[in-house]
Every structure is written in C-alpha cells, then in structure tokens.
Scaffold this active site. Structure first.
Site, PDB file in Angstrom:
ATOM      1  N   ILE A  90       1.099  53.498  32.986  1.00 24.52           N
ATOM      2  CA  ILE A  90       1.270  54.692  33.821  1.00 24.52           C
ATOM      3  C   ILE A  90       2.202  54.430  35.016  1.00 24.52           C
ATOM      4  O   ILE A  90       1.777  54.472  36.172  1.00 24.52           O
ATOM      5  CB  ILE A  90      -0.107  55.156  34.336  1.00 24.52           C
ATOM      6  N   TYR A 125      -5.894  58.769  46.344  1.00 21.95           N
ATOM      7  CA  TYR A 125      -4.459  58.960  46.551  1.00 21.95           C
ATOM      8  C   TYR A 125      -4.223  60.167  47.469  1.00 21.95           C
ATOM      9  O   TYR A 125      -4.500  61.315  47.105  1.00 21.95           O
ATOM     10  CB  TYR A 125      -3.729  59.133  45.219  1.00 21.95           C
TER      11      TYR A 125
HETATM   12  N1  LIG Z   1      -6.540  51.424  39.509  1.00 14.47           N
HETATM   13  C1  LIG Z   1      -5.908  50.921  40.535  1.00 14.47           C
HETATM   14  O1  LIG Z   1      -6.474  50.209  41.376  1.00 14.47           O
HETATM   15  C2  LIG Z   1      -4.443  51.210  40.692  1.00 14.47           C
HETATM   16  C3  LIG Z   1      -3.675  50.463  41.612  1.00 14.47           C
HETATM   17  C4  LIG Z   1      -2.318  50.739  41.710  1.00 14.47           C
HETATM   18  C5  LIG Z   1      -1.758  51.719  40.919  1.00 14.47           C
HETATM   19  N2  LIG Z   1      -2.522  52.462  40.056  1.00 14.47           N
HETATM   20  C6  LIG Z   1      -1.942  53.553  39.237  1.00 14.47           C
HETATM   21  O2  LIG Z   1      -0.817  53.052  38.535  1.00 14.47           O
HETATM   22  C7  LIG Z   1       0.344  53.803  38.878  1.00 14.47           C
HETATM   23  C8  LIG Z   1       1.587  52.937  38.831  1.00 14.47           C
HETATM   24  O3  LIG Z   1       1.488  51.823  39.691  1.00 14.47           O
HETATM   25  P1  LIG Z   1       2.266  51.723  41.096  1.00 14.47           P
HETATM   26  O4  LIG Z   1       2.544  53.073  41.624  1.00 14.47           O
HETATM   27  O5  LIG Z   1       1.468  50.777  41.927  1.00 14.47           O
HETATM   28  O6  LIG Z   1       3.612  50.937  40.766  1.00 14.47           O
HETATM   29  P2  LIG Z   1       4.780  50.986  39.656  1.00 14.47           P
HETATM   30  O7  LIG Z   1       4.601  52.128  38.746  1.00 14.47           O
HETATM   31  O8  LIG Z   1       4.853  49.606  39.098  1.00 14.47           O
HETATM   32  O9  LIG Z   1       6.069  51.166  40.575  1.00 14.47           O
HETATM   33  C9  LIG Z   1       6.321  52.336  41.304  1.00 14.47           C
HETATM   34  C10 LIG Z   1       7.578  52.102  42.117  1.00 14.47           C
HETATM   35  O10 LIG Z   1       8.681  51.825  41.239  1.00 14.47           O
HETATM   36  C11 LIG Z   1       9.735  52.757  41.474  1.00 14.47           C
HETATM   37  N3  LIG Z   1      10.321  53.090  40.172  1.00 14.47           N
HETATM   38  C12 LIG Z   1       9.799  53.896  39.203  1.00 14.47           C
HETATM   39  N4  LIG Z   1      10.614  53.957  38.149  1.00 14.47           N
HETATM   40  C13 LIG Z   1      11.695  53.192  38.447  1.00 14.47           C
HETATM   41  C14 LIG Z   1      12.895  52.893  37.771  1.00 14.47           C
HETATM   42  N5  LIG Z   1      13.136  53.376  36.560  1.00 14.47           N
HETATM   43  N6  LIG Z   1      13.789  52.065  38.366  1.00 14.47           N
HETATM   44  C15 LIG Z   1      13.544  51.572  39.604  1.00 14.47           C
HETATM   45  N7  LIG Z   1      12.416  51.826  40.311  1.00 14.47           N
HETATM   46  C16 LIG Z   1      11.513  52.629  39.733  1.00 14.47           C
HETATM   47  C17 LIG Z   1       9.096  53.969  42.126  1.00 14.47           C
HETATM   48  O11 LIG Z   1      10.067  54.630  42.919  1.00 14.47           O
HETATM   49  P3  LIG Z   1      10.141  56.235  43.128  1.00 14.47           P
HETATM   50  O12 LIG Z   1       8.727  56.735  43.201  1.00 14.47           O
HETATM   51  O13 LIG Z   1      10.911  56.354  44.384  1.00 14.47           O
HETATM   52  O14 LIG Z   1      10.879  56.838  41.959  1.00 14.47           O
HETATM   53  C18 LIG Z   1       7.997  53.302  42.948  1.00 14.47           C
HETATM   54  O15 LIG Z   1       8.544  52.807  44.165  1.00 14.47           O
HETATM   55  C19 LIG Z   1      -0.006  54.334  40.277  1.00 14.47           C
HETATM   56  O16 LIG Z   1       0.843  55.375  40.684  1.00 14.47           O
HETATM   57  C20 LIG Z   1      -1.442  54.721  40.083  1.00 14.47           C
HETATM   58  O17 LIG Z   1      -1.541  55.953  39.383  1.00 14.47           O
HETATM   59  C21 LIG Z   1      -3.848  52.193  39.909  1.00 14.47           C
END
Ligand SMILES: NC(=O)c1ccc[n+]([C@@H]2O[C@H](COP(=O)([O-])OP(=O)(O)OC[C@H]3O[C@@H](n4cnc5c(N)ncnc54)[C@H](OP(=O)(O)O)[C@@H]3O)[C@@H](O)[C@H]2O)c1
Length: 277
Positions: A233, A53
């Site tokens: 998360i 990241y």
């Molecule tokens: N192991 C892996 O391969 C892998 C892959 C992907 C992700 N991850 C981990 O999982 C975490 C979460 O997944 P992700 O970041 O892919 O996606 P997510 O948590 O499903 O979605 C994040 C998005 O949703 C928005 N959001 C957050 N809360 C919200 C709400 N209450 N209402 C409306 N929109 C909202 C955020 O906007 P804002 O940021 O603008 O608030 C961001 O654009 C990652 O950050 C990472 O740590 C791991």
C-alpha cells in the site's frame, strides 16, 4: 490485477494505496482527494487508513475521495492500541465508519500491540464482524511471538492479516514472520514499501529501473510483490508518483534483477526485532 484470497473468501488486490500523513492540513485536501481519485481511475481498489492518520482527517478526506465508489473498494482502517479495550474498540469503529461515511470496513486492524489483552480486542472485533460492521479483522506490527499469542486466543484463528513494514532496505520479516503468517494463512500487507522515499535514490535500484524503463518506485514495489500472497500500500500524493507506482504491476523482475537487488539490499544475517520505523 492479481488478488489474494482471505480466510473469509474475500479478495484483496495486491496493490493499493496508503494515507498516512494525509488529512493533516486543510490546504492539502484537494490534492489528496485528487490523488486517491486518480489511483482509483487507474485501477486501484484497495485503500488503507487509520483513525490515527490526521486524527480522523484521513478518513474524512477518504469519504470525499471515495464518494459514490465505496462499493468498489476494499477499505482498511485501524484502531489505536489505547482504544483496544472492548467498549473503546466498538466506539472507535463507529467513529471511523461515520468519518468514512460508510456502514462497514473490509478489514479492521489493531494498529500495534498495546497493553490491553489481545483476547479482549479479538472479542470486540468478533462482535463487530457479527454485526456486519467489519468484514475481516487483523493486526499490525505484530512479530512472530505476538502472532502466536493471537493464534492461541479464542477466535484468534480468524485473524486475516498482519500489516508490517517491509521494503528493500528492511527485510527482517523474511526471518520468521513471513513463514509464520503463511502457515497461519494470515495475509501480510507491506507498509512503507518505498522506504518512505529515500530508498528510491539508491543507484542499484536506478540501474534496474532504467533497464525496465520505469521509475525506481515501480521496481521497489515489484520486488515486494514478488512474494506470493503479498499485498502492499504505497502512499503518493503527487500525480506522477501515483502513475509511476502503477507500473509495478507490469514489471517482471528476472533472476539477474533479483540477484542484483539481493546484493545491494541484503536480508539481515540473523533474526532482529520487528522494524516499525
Ligand atoms: N501499520 C502501520 O503502523 C503503518 C506505518 C506506516 C505506514 N502505514 C501505511 O502504509 C502506507 C505507506 O507507507 P508510508 O506512507 O510510510 O511510506 P511509502 O509508501 O514507502 O512512501 C511514501 C513516500 O514516498 C513518496 N513516493 C510515492 N511514490 C513515489 C514515487 N513513485 N517516486 C518517488 N517518491 C514516491 C511519497 O511522496 P508524495 O506523497 O509526495 O507523492 C511519500 O513521501 C501509509 O500511507 C499507511 O497507509 C502503516
């Protein structure tokens, strides 16, 4: 907050925060640090990151956000598959610790399966565990067959967690993987639980959110957390998002809610390859 107990006895709170796409741009650093600190102030004690990241930028940002509070946090980071050979894992872990300004990770994951034999990576994880540099290790994006490979490797039964994509719009892990992990006592950590955003605009989700007086995101998270042993998360930088996500802990989905969500977001009818998008 509810917690899940790992094989080691360590406890992980069910709701944490993610940091993908953080630490990429200097101009956003202050907002990102503020978002993590707000989450901590609201009771979050689980933080997920990775060397990938922001190519270390997210870990550096976290060092600032967690300053003085590291001991309260269950901290997860991940090693790139191209760093999965023994000496590279050891070096990558040192770099992560340095960027995070800490002496240990609570959980260290292989980010996704690669070409290095899993036995070698597990051996390196076990060395790090023996040295106290990591407290637990696991994998990410491993399907049921790959989890069998982990279990069969020497010390593979020490695998504490598999972090995989899981949200209302992508339920493939309900076919085999969830049960395989449950049997092996491997904690499943759901990533992208909000479907990275667009999922939250679906009318079925909005209707249930209105009924409970919360944002759709809280319903999406409560649905993931309906499963015993599940941890998730979500990532949020906007303060309103951070606050809305915490409300998931207060939501109790009833049988009608679950039925409506099943109808609007059905599980696949047959096994399908593990979703990573
Ligand atoms: N192991 C892996 O391969 C892998 C892959 C992907 C992700 N991850 C981990 O999982 C975490 C979460 O997944 P992700 O970041 O892919 O996606 P997510 O948590 O499903 O979605 C994040 C998005 O949703 C928005 N959001 C957050 N809360 C919200 C709400 N209450 N209402 C409306 N929109 C909202 C955020 O906007 P804002 O940021 O603008 O608030 C961001 O654009 C990652 O950050 C990472 O740590 C791991």
């Amino acid at each position: 907050m509810r917690q899940v107990t790992l094989k080691s006895g360590d406890k992980v709170p069910v709701l944490g925060v993610g940091t993908w796409r953080m630490g990429e741009r200097k101009g956003e650093r202050a907002a990102e640090v503020a978002a993590i600190r707000l989450a901590l102030d609201l009771g979050i004690r689980l933080v997920d990151t990775a060397e990938m990241y922001g190519e270390g930028g997210a870990e550096e940002m976290l060092a600032e956000a967690l300053a003085g509070r590291r001991d309260e946090i269950f901290l997860v980071s991940k090693v790139y598959p191209h760093n999965a050979a023994r000496k590279n894992v050891l070096a990558a872990c040192e770099r992560s610790l340095k960027r995070l300004k800490t002496d240990r990770l609570d959980l260290y994951l292989l980010h996704w399966p690669g070409s290095v034999p899993i036995e070698e990576t597990i051996g390196a994880f076990e060395t790090l565990r023996g040295e106290g540099k990591i407290r637990n290790w696991g994998v990410s994006n491993f399907d049921a067959g790959q989890m069998t490979g982990v279990a069969r490797a020497p010390k593979g039964s020490n695998c504490a967690s598999n972090q995989v994509l899981y949200h209302l719009g992508s339920r493939g892990i309900e076919w085999q993987l969830l049960e395989a992990c449950r049997k092996a006592n491997v904690m499943v950590m759901a990533y992208s639980p909000l479907g990275q955003g667009p999922l939250l605009r679906k009318p079925a989700l909005k209707a249930i959110a209105d009924k409970h007086g919360v944002e759709p995101a809280a319903i999406a998270l409560a649905w993931v957390l309906r499963l015993p042993g599940m941890v998730t998360i979500p990532k949020a930088v906007k303060p309103d998002h951070v606050r809305a996500n915490m409300k998931a802990l207060d939501v109790k989905l009833d049988a009608d809610d679950l039925k409506a969500l099943d109808a609007a977001f059905p599980a696949p009818k047959r096994a399908e390859p593990l979703d990573m998008t």
